[in-house]
Design an enzyme around this catalytic site. Structure first.
Site, PDB file in Angstrom:
ATOM      1  N   GLU A  15     -12.761  -1.008  11.319  1.00 33.97           N
ATOM      2  CA  GLU A  15     -13.302  -1.621  10.098  1.00 33.97           C
ATOM      3  C   GLU A  15     -13.261  -3.146  10.175  1.00 33.97           C
ATOM      4  O   GLU A  15     -14.132  -3.829   9.634  1.00 33.97           O
ATOM      5  CB  GLU A  15     -12.540  -1.118   8.868  1.00 33.97           C
ATOM      6  CG  GLU A  15     -11.139  -1.688   8.675  1.00 33.97           C
ATOM      7  CD  GLU A  15     -10.131  -1.261   9.726  1.00 33.97           C
ATOM      8  OE1 GLU A  15      -9.226  -2.062  10.035  1.00 33.97           O
ATOM      9  OE2 GLU A  15     -10.248  -0.125  10.239  1.00 33.97           O
ATOM     10  N   ASP A  16     -12.259  -3.682  10.865  1.00 32.60           N
ATOM     11  CA  ASP A  16     -12.171  -5.127  11.011  1.00 32.60           C
ATOM     12  C   ASP A  16     -13.267  -5.659  11.927  1.00 32.60           C
ATOM     13  O   ASP A  16     -13.826  -6.739  11.692  1.00 32.60           O
ATOM     14  CB  ASP A  16     -10.793  -5.552  11.516  1.00 32.60           C
ATOM     15  CG  ASP A  16     -10.341  -4.789  12.750  1.00 32.60           C
ATOM     16  OD1 ASP A  16     -11.000  -3.793  13.122  1.00 32.60           O
ATOM     17  OD2 ASP A  16      -9.316  -5.171  13.334  1.00 32.60           O
TER      18      ASP A  16
ATOM     19  N   ARG B  56      -6.892  -4.861   1.837  1.00 34.96           N
ATOM     20  CA  ARG B  56      -7.602  -6.112   2.108  1.00 34.96           C
ATOM     21  C   ARG B  56      -8.677  -6.366   1.060  1.00 34.96           C
ATOM     22  O   ARG B  56      -8.869  -7.508   0.614  1.00 34.96           O
ATOM     23  CB  ARG B  56      -8.234  -6.075   3.504  1.00 34.96           C
ATOM     24  CG  ARG B  56      -7.230  -6.239   4.635  1.00 34.96           C
ATOM     25  CD  ARG B  56      -7.887  -6.005   5.980  1.00 34.96           C
ATOM     26  NE  ARG B  56      -6.965  -6.206   7.095  1.00 34.96           N
ATOM     27  CZ  ARG B  56      -7.198  -5.810   8.333  1.00 34.96           C
ATOM     28  NH1 ARG B  56      -8.336  -5.182   8.622  1.00 34.96           N
ATOM     29  NH2 ARG B  56      -6.315  -6.021   9.289  1.00 34.96           N
TER      30      ARG B  56
ATOM     31  N   ARG C 291       4.642  -3.394  17.450  1.00 38.10           N
ATOM     32  CA  ARG C 291       5.822  -2.841  16.799  1.00 38.10           C
ATOM     33  C   ARG C 291       6.596  -1.935  17.746  1.00 38.10           C
ATOM     34  O   ARG C 291       6.037  -1.076  18.412  1.00 38.10           O
ATOM     35  CB  ARG C 291       5.408  -2.051  15.553  1.00 38.10           C
ATOM     36  CG  ARG C 291       4.926  -2.935  14.425  1.00 38.10           C
ATOM     37  CD  ARG C 291       4.528  -2.120  13.208  1.00 38.10           C
ATOM     38  NE  ARG C 291       5.647  -1.365  12.653  1.00 38.10           N
ATOM     39  CZ  ARG C 291       5.868  -1.218  11.346  1.00 38.10           C
ATOM     40  NH1 ARG C 291       5.052  -1.785  10.469  1.00 38.10           N
ATOM     41  NH2 ARG C 291       6.872  -0.506  10.912  1.00 38.10           N
TER      42      ARG C 291
ATOM     43  N   ASP D 221      -1.797  -9.818   8.926  1.00 39.05           N
ATOM     44  CA  ASP D 221      -1.139  -8.524   8.960  1.00 39.05           C
ATOM     45  C   ASP D 221       0.363  -8.705   8.765  1.00 39.05           C
ATOM     46  O   ASP D 221       0.970  -9.644   9.297  1.00 39.05           O
ATOM     47  CB  ASP D 221      -1.408  -7.824  10.293  1.00 39.05           C
ATOM     48  CG  ASP D 221      -2.776  -7.151  10.317  1.00 39.05           C
ATOM     49  OD1 ASP D 221      -3.507  -7.266   9.309  1.00 39.05           O
ATOM     50  OD2 ASP D 221      -3.112  -6.525  11.343  1.00 39.05           O
TER      51      ASP D 221
ATOM     52  N   HIS E 159       2.131   2.158  14.474  1.00 38.54           N
ATOM     53  CA  HIS E 159       0.694   1.892  14.426  1.00 38.54           C
ATOM     54  C   HIS E 159      -0.013   2.280  15.716  1.00 38.54           C
ATOM     55  O   HIS E 159      -1.151   1.904  15.944  1.00 38.54           O
ATOM     56  CB  HIS E 159       0.434   0.420  14.102  1.00 38.54           C
ATOM     57  CG  HIS E 159       0.853   0.060  12.714  1.00 38.54           C
ATOM     58  ND1 HIS E 159       0.555   0.840  11.634  1.00 38.54           N
ATOM     59  CD2 HIS E 159       1.552  -0.993  12.237  1.00 38.54           C
ATOM     60  CE1 HIS E 159       1.042   0.275  10.528  1.00 38.54           C
ATOM     61  NE2 HIS E 159       1.661  -0.827  10.883  1.00 38.54           N
TER      62      HIS E 159
ATOM     63  N   ASP F 118       0.821  -1.208   0.000  1.00 36.03           N
ATOM     64  CA  ASP F 118       0.000   0.000   0.000  1.00 36.03           C
ATOM     65  C   ASP F 118       0.860   1.265   0.000  1.00 36.03           C
ATOM     66  O   ASP F 118       0.755   2.107   0.891  1.00 36.03           O
ATOM     67  CB  ASP F 118      -0.922  -0.026   1.218  1.00 36.03           C
ATOM     68  CG  ASP F 118      -2.109   0.923   1.084  1.00 36.03           C
ATOM     69  OD1 ASP F 118      -2.617   1.078  -0.035  1.00 36.03           O
ATOM     70  OD2 ASP F 118      -2.511   1.503   2.110  1.00 36.03           O
TER      71      ASP F 118
ATOM     72  N   ARG G  93       2.729  -6.972  23.263  1.00 42.04           N
ATOM     73  CA  ARG G  93       1.423  -6.331  23.371  1.00 42.04           C
ATOM     74  C   ARG G  93       0.423  -7.330  23.935  1.00 42.04           C
ATOM     75  O   ARG G  93       0.691  -8.533  23.984  1.00 42.04           O
ATOM     76  CB  ARG G  93       0.944  -5.819  22.016  1.00 42.04           C
ATOM     77  CG  ARG G  93       0.775  -6.894  20.962  1.00 42.04           C
ATOM     78  CD  ARG G  93       0.048  -6.362  19.739  1.00 42.04           C
ATOM     79  NE  ARG G  93      -1.342  -6.020  20.051  1.00 42.04           N
ATOM     80  CZ  ARG G  93      -2.177  -5.479  19.157  1.00 42.04           C
ATOM     81  NH1 ARG G  93      -1.752  -5.206  17.946  1.00 42.04           N
ATOM     82  NH2 ARG G  93      -3.420  -5.206  19.498  1.00 42.04           N
TER      83      ARG G  93
ATOM     84  N   ASN H   3      -0.690   4.681  -1.734  1.00 51.35           N
ATOM     85  CA  ASN H   3      -1.206   4.529  -0.379  1.00 51.35           C
ATOM     86  C   ASN H   3      -2.680   4.888  -0.298  1.00 51.35           C
ATOM     87  O   ASN H   3      -3.107   5.922  -0.800  1.00 51.35           O
ATOM     88  CB  ASN H   3      -0.409   5.389   0.598  1.00 51.35           C
ATOM     89  CG  ASN H   3      -0.857   5.202   2.031  1.00 51.35           C
ATOM     90  OD1 ASN H   3      -1.546   6.042   2.577  1.00 51.35           O
ATOM     91  ND2 ASN H   3      -0.488   4.078   2.631  1.00 51.35           N
TER      92      ASN H   3
END
Length: 409
Positions: A182-183, A81, A211, A97, A216, A45, A131, A73
């Site tokens: 959105e997911d 996706r 990360r 991902d 993100h 992207d 995380r 992008n």
């Protein structure tokens, strides 16, 4: 690409994914599912860090059939996706991902589960790396369940195995107008439309990576996007599930996970303008989707915060938030002939606009170490709260500094 239909299309949307992409792709190549039974559809992207070049290099040498798309992008994960989904040929698709990676045997186990159970969505156990990750749905492996009789509503990320026929039949796609959540919208729709869900809980299938570069991490000012996400998910649930206990149970998810954090102690640090905007955005959601059944499924301080928003009482909300932030202990109070238990957060019994019923314990309360911000209460109170929730107002024994006796209800 060959004409045979692969079992799985692994769809990877990638943006500035180096060096995480290396392990991600290695984990696909290391799967025990034979290379001929899967394909990779990767969409770069608009990366500038070598992500696109690495995808093309990997595609040239892997035994797995792989297609790489490079595009400008799009501004979010939905576009890549959707492009990948449009090119997928597999019986199932998995949205991987580029920062994350598969556990060993993940695809083989999930495909076998989906085929055996005939379900349209398969969840593989997820653990976090640097995380956190949701845990409540991994207690046991289940061949068939649904969103109404399990905790899967609390895992709405896209990293799952979806039967592609379901997605094609309902023309499902990720909402490119949403910049967050959105997911959750996509996955909840699959849960609601699909023919059952399977859970593989006895084997780690997916590693969710935090990360170290922080690229993100949610940026400040994104609270507006959170309201968009909550509004979309609440609307989807309402469109598919009629009013009643099932809808109430599903609405817990967007209220607790997405909306409530906007009215937590962080509000105390925010400007008057932000506070006013949040109250303005929250009020119509409460007016449209709030119900007594939903209120009864929340903990006391969660319910109080939402009621303050619904009534436009920012003053009361701030008092409750200061109480929580300062770690004050809510006194446990038993009232009435039926011996109901209440937690005396600010303005309890004062007639300030919040009814006593809003303070009543209706679910198990969590204090120290839990997900709520509520402070700890005495051990005897906590035990009584759990007992009351389990027995659903039948026979309860008081442990609150008075002789124990039975109470009829």
């Amino acid at each position: 690409m060959s004409s045979s239909t692969p079992d799985v299309s692994v769809i990877i949307g990638a943006y500035e994914a180096m060096p995480y992409l290396i392990r991600c792709l290695e984990s696909v190549e290391a799967q025990t599912l034979p290379a001929g039974r899967m394909e990779i559809v990767a969409v770069d992207d608009g990366s500038t860090d070598g992500t696109g070049e690495y995808l093309e290099e990997f595609a040239a040498r892997t035994a797995i059939e792989m297609r790489v798309v490079r595009q400008e992008n799009s501004g979010g994960p939905s576009g890549p996706r959707n492009v990948g989904l449009g090119l997928a040929r597999g019986r199932y698709v998995f949205f991987l991902d580029a920062d994350d990676y598969f556990g060993e045997e993940a695809l083989e186990r999930m495909v076998a589960m989906g085929d055996r159970a005939g379900t349209d969505v398969v969840l593989g156990k997820v653990v976090g790396v640097n995380r956190g990750a949701a845990k409540s749905m991994w207690k046991e492996t289940v061949e068939r369940t649904d969103v109404h009789s399990s905790n899967i509503k609390f895992t709405l990320s896209a990293q799952k195995l979806f039967r592609r026929e379901l997605l094609v039949r309902f023309a499902m796609a990720f909402d490119e107008g949403l910049k967050t959540g959105e997911d959750a919208l996509f996955t909840m729709e699959a849960y609601l439309r699909g023919n059952g869900v399977s859970v593989v809980a006895d084997h780690v299938c997916y590693y969710l990576v935090g990360r170290e570069d922080g690229k993100h991490v949610t940026k400040s000012g994104s609270y507006l996007l959170r309201f968009d996400s909550a509004r979309a998910l609440m609307g989807l649930i309402a469109a598919h599930v009629p009013p009643g206990p099932k809808r109430d149970a599903l609405m817990v998810r967007p209220f607790v996970v997405t909306l409530l954090p906007q009215f937590g102690p962080v509000l105390l640090k925010q400007s008057e303008a932000v506070r006013a905007k949040k109250m303005e955005l929250g009020a119509p959601l409460l007016e449209t989707y709030w119900s007594p059944g939903l209120a009864g499924r929340l903990r006391v301080q969660e319910r109080l915060r939402m009621l303050c928003v619904s009534k436009g009482r920012l003053d009361l909300l701030l008092d409750i938030l200061r109480f929580i932030k300062d770690k004050h202990e809510p006194k446990a109070v038993r009232k009435g002939l039926r011996g109901r238990l209440y937690l005396a957060y600010p303005h309890f019994g004062e007639g300030a606009g919040l009814p006593d019923s809003a303070y009543e314990v209706t679910v198990t309360e969590r204090f120290a170490g839990g997900r709520t911000e509520a402070p700890p209460v005495t051990q005897s109170t906590a035990v009584f709260v759990r007992r009351l929730a389990r027995k659903a107002r039948r026979v309860a024994r008081t442990t609150l500094h008075m002789p124990q006796r039975a109470h009829k209800v």
